[in-house]
Motif scaffolding. Structure first.
Motif, PDB file in Angstrom:
ATOM      1  N   MET A  15       0.846  -1.194   0.000  1.00  0.00           N
ATOM      2  CA  MET A  15       0.000   0.000   0.000  1.00  0.00           C
ATOM      3  C   MET A  15       0.883   1.245   0.000  1.00  0.00           C
ATOM      4  N   ARG A  16       0.464   2.244  -0.741  1.00  0.00           N
ATOM      5  CA  ARG A  16       1.236   3.474  -0.835  1.00  0.00           C
ATOM      6  C   ARG A  16       0.703   4.492   0.172  1.00  0.00           C
ATOM      7  N   ILE A  17       1.557   4.885   1.124  1.00  0.00           N
ATOM      8  CA  ILE A  17       1.173   5.839   2.169  1.00  0.00           C
ATOM      9  C   ILE A  17       1.788   7.201   1.856  1.00  0.00           C
TER      10      ILE A  17
END
Length: 390
Positions: free
Chosen positions: A1-3
């Protein structure tokens, strides 16, 4: 997941981390005494709870105006008027989901990328993170125990650059409990006004003051310079309403409108039931405050007596809140070389939860809360002494 990259600059709350570890140890059957809690151990007064129940019975469960119901905003204005002699009206106030959101809203409304914010250190753990979330840069102005944990206008001069746009003050302080005198606080605030720097005065502990000290607020200075000053307060501490999440603000009406816009697109209104409870709190009796203050002052004195027996430890006497913040660096050794390690050892060996000073910007210190009964407090601090003393 890209935070989001922004979150990489934010550290988890040290107080919540300690609390989580303490809960894990309790789940394993360990007896843990918490001196890390930042909330009164007193229950919310009955008349406030009754008002919440009445609001439920009356069906007051729908959306309200984002900045708060008018009668509550008026009561907030009257809080400042009655205690500090201002002539505020509801247009200069709003209510938020705790004092934390009030601070967040102000920073989001006023700061731009590249702006700098002066923060006296030691500081409350969330201040730097909030500044970073507004894409600004926190600049810590340190003052250790040897200076009574107080900065001066000369310290601000040394830290000032053209990029400084805001000064964040907190008196009485979390974590130190230290309160600036009226002359000291106003000297800092006047410095900011003279340098066209906006001042946020976080006064969440303003009624938790111990004689001979007296409450001090920048509300009167707000009245003279509303474009340069905002005062943040709330019901969590003085009214024993931490879980209710009700903060409030005194600020220029234009800033209130900007903050309301931010709140309208994030959380919207404060819980409707909480607003009715808050109205009862602000308009009702406040004799319970004297009872709380008497207990906290007694506990402070007991804590100071014990800490005074620890060789080499320096602890300025707090005039408010319910914390002591001793400089324990004289006791550091190979086993406990810093505040984080010391707090870990205290939790594991003494069964006492505390908060490392590193979380507040001063690794020489440890924060102990005395918001618990006298006997348990004395037991906990004696256990601490057994572990840290040579």
């Amino acid at each position: 997941m890209r935070i989001s990259n922004k979150l990489s600059r934010i550290k988890p709350s040290a107080t919540l981390t300690i609390s989580a570890k303490a809960m894990d140890l309790r789940a394993q059957g360990r007896e843990i005494i918490s001196l890390s809690v930042g909330e009164p151990d007193f229950g919310t007064p009955q008349h406030i709870c009754d008002a919440a129940k009445a609001a439920l019975d009356e069906g007051f469960t729908r959306y309200t105006q984002v900045p708060g119901i008018p009668e509550l905003r008026t009561a907030v204005a009257e809080y400042f008027n009655s205690y500090y002699g201002t002539k505020a009206t509801l247009e200069a106030t709003m209510v938020t989901n705790g004092g934390k959101q009030a601070l967040y809203n102000i920073m989001q409304a006023l700061l731009n990328p590249g702006d700098k914010v002066l923060i006296p250190g030691p500081y409350w753990v969330s201040y730097p993170a909030m500044v970073k979330l507004a894409d600004a840069e926190p600049v810590i102005v340190p003052a250790g125990a040897d200076k009574g944990f107080k900065i001066t206008p000369e310290d601000l001069d040394a830290a000032y650059t053209a990029d400084v746009k805001m000064l964040l003050l907190n008196s009485p302080s979390n974590p130190t409990g230290v309160q600036y005198t009226e002359a000291e606080l106003y000297a800092l605030a006047q410095w900011a006004v003279d340098h066209d720097v906006f001042v946020i005065s976080d006064e969440i502990y303003d009624r938790l003051i111990y004689a001979p000290a007296e409450p001090v607020s920048l509300a009167p200075l707000w009245e003279k310079h509303p474009e340069h000053v905002a005062v943040v307060n709330g019901l969590s501490k003085s009214f024993a309403m931490t879980g209710w999440r009700l903060g409030f603000v005194l600020a220029h009406p234009d800033l209130i409108k900007a903050m309301s816009k931010i709140q309208g697109q994030s959380t919207s209104n404060v819980n409707s039931i909480t607003q009715k409870a808050a109205l009862a709190a602000l308009n009702g009796p406040r004799d319970f405050m004297a009872t709380m203050n008497e207990a906290f002052m007694r506990r402070r004195d007991k804590a100071m007596e014990i800490v005074a027996t620890w060789p080499g430890v320096v602890c300025p006497r707090p005039d408010g809140a319910f914390y002591i913040f001793p400089d324990v660096s004289a006791l550091y050794n190979e086993k406990m070389p810093d505040s984080t390690t010391m707090c870990t050892v205290l939790l594991e060996e003494a069964g006492v939860a505390s908060v490392p000073g590193a979380a507040f910007g001063d690794d020489r210190c440890v924060r102990f809360s005395y918001a618990l009964d006298d006997e348990t407090l004395i037991t906990a601090l004696n256990k601490v002494g057994e572990v840290i003393l040579p």
